[in-house]
Design a protein around this motif. Structure first.
Motif, short mmCIF file in Angstrom:
data_model
loop_
_atom_site.label_atom_id
_atom_site.label_comp_id
_atom_site.label_asym_id
_atom_site.label_seq_id
_atom_site.Cartn_x
_atom_site.Cartn_y
_atom_site.Cartn_z
N ILE A 65 -97.40 17.66 43.47
CA ILE A 65 -97.71 16.74 44.24
C ILE A 65 -96.99 16.32 45.52
O ILE A 65 -96.99 15.89 46.11
N GLN A 66 -95.36 16.88 45.82
CA GLN A 66 -94.96 17.70 47.12
C GLN A 66 -96.32 18.34 47.72
O GLN A 66 -95.89 17.65 48.58
N VAL A 67 -96.45 18.98 47.57
CA VAL A 67 -98.24 19.61 48.50
C VAL A 67 -98.34 18.77 49.11
O VAL A 67 -99.34 18.87 50.10
N ILE A 68 -98.84 17.70 48.22
CA ILE A 68 -100.07 17.26 48.19
C ILE A 68 -99.75 15.90 49.51
O ILE A 68 -100.00 15.68 50.54
N LEU A 69 -98.45 14.70 49.00
CA LEU A 69 -97.48 14.20 49.92
C LEU A 69 -97.51 14.78 50.96
O LEU A 69 -97.35 14.05 52.26
N LEU A 70 -96.71 15.61 51.56
CA LEU A 70 -96.73 16.52 52.39
C LEU A 70 -97.86 17.27 53.67
O LEU A 70 -97.51 16.31 54.81
N SER A 71 -98.64 17.71 52.41
CA SER A 71 -99.88 18.22 53.98
C SER A 71 -100.41 16.80 54.38
O SER A 71 -100.97 16.52 55.47
N LEU A 72 -100.37 15.46 53.49
CA LEU A 72 -100.69 14.08 53.54
C LEU A 72 -100.08 13.30 55.25
O LEU A 72 -100.58 13.04 55.86
N ILE A 126 -86.11 19.79 33.37
CA ILE A 126 -86.99 19.54 34.95
C ILE A 126 -87.18 21.20 35.20
O ILE A 126 -87.93 21.31 36.34
N LEU A 127 -86.86 22.06 34.13
CA LEU A 127 -87.10 23.17 34.27
C LEU A 127 -88.08 23.63 33.51
O LEU A 127 -88.27 25.04 33.90
N GLU A 128 -88.89 22.74 32.92
CA GLU A 128 -90.24 23.54 31.83
C GLU A 128 -91.34 23.97 33.43
O GLU A 128 -91.52 22.75 34.26
N GLU A 129 -91.92 24.71 32.83
CA GLU A 129 -93.02 24.85 33.68
C GLU A 129 -94.22 23.62 33.87
O GLU A 129 -94.44 23.43 34.93
N ASN A 130 -94.00 23.01 32.20
CA ASN A 130 -95.10 21.32 32.82
C ASN A 130 -94.88 20.52 33.57
O ASN A 130 -95.03 19.69 33.68
N ILE A 131 -93.34 20.62 33.72
CA ILE A 131 -92.93 19.78 35.08
C ILE A 131 -92.77 20.19 36.46
O ILE A 131 -93.06 19.62 37.19
N VAL A 132 -92.56 22.20 36.61
CA VAL A 132 -92.49 21.97 37.82
C VAL A 132 -93.91 22.79 38.51
O VAL A 132 -93.64 21.89 39.37
N VAL A 133 -94.63 23.02 37.87
CA VAL A 133 -96.47 22.72 38.51
C VAL A 133 -96.51 21.19 39.26
O VAL A 133 -96.74 20.95 40.10
N PRO A 134 -96.76 20.88 38.18
CA PRO A 134 -97.01 19.22 38.63
C PRO A 134 -96.32 18.56 39.88
O PRO A 134 -96.67 18.36 40.92
N SER A 135 -94.56 18.57 39.82
CA SER A 135 -93.63 18.43 40.51
C SER A 135 -94.18 19.57 42.22
O SER A 135 -94.50 18.55 42.98
N VAL A 136 -94.80 20.12 42.45
CA VAL A 136 -94.84 21.09 43.33
C VAL A 136 -95.66 20.24 43.88
O VAL A 136 -96.46 20.35 45.05
#
Length: 138
Positions: A84-91, A72-82
């Protein structure tokens, strides 16, 4: 000049996830104005940090369920995770604000949290059910 590759993985993850803090702060401002008006910045910041950590862990779980070797601390997991969260929170913030404007009803912060985390947990459940029914995914 700071070399980004030399920054420890944990610190890099923390810095990437700090992008979410303003979204939680804005959601408190819009959906729980009484809490915001207390002017207790330490409590509001603690709530924002706690919500960021919990939501980051849950979305990282979503992205690591499909990959056995992922961390869960790899960049290829963290960047898409953030992302997804930004899109969901914004929506949800946008829809909650529109709900307030058009219907003159307040979408309370607790309902906002239930909606946000409900969507994330629903995605986890669907992914788990889909993984059990699809033996190739395991």
């Amino acid at each position: 000049m700071i070399d980004i590759d030399k920054i420890p993985r944990h610190l890099k993850t923390l810095l990437i996830n700090s992008v979410l803090l303003p979204f939680w702060y804005i959601s408190i401002y819009i959906f729980h104005p009484k809490f915001y008006k207390t002017d207790d910045f330490l409590i509001i910041a603690s709530v924002c940090i706690g919500l960021t950590i919990v939501s980051s862990l849950l979305t990282s779980i979503i992205l690591t369920l499909s990959e056995k070797e992922a961390h869960i601390l790899e960049e290829n997991i963290v960047v898409p995770s953030v992302a997804i969260q930004v899109i969901l929170l914004s929506l949800i913030i946008f829809l909650g604000y529109l709900f307030k404007v058009f219907f003159d009803k307040i979408f309370y912060f607790y309902g906002f949290l239930l909606t946000y985390f409900g969507i994330i947990i629903l995605i986890i459940i669907i992914d788990l059910i889909n993984g059990r029914n699809n033996p190739e995914k395991k």
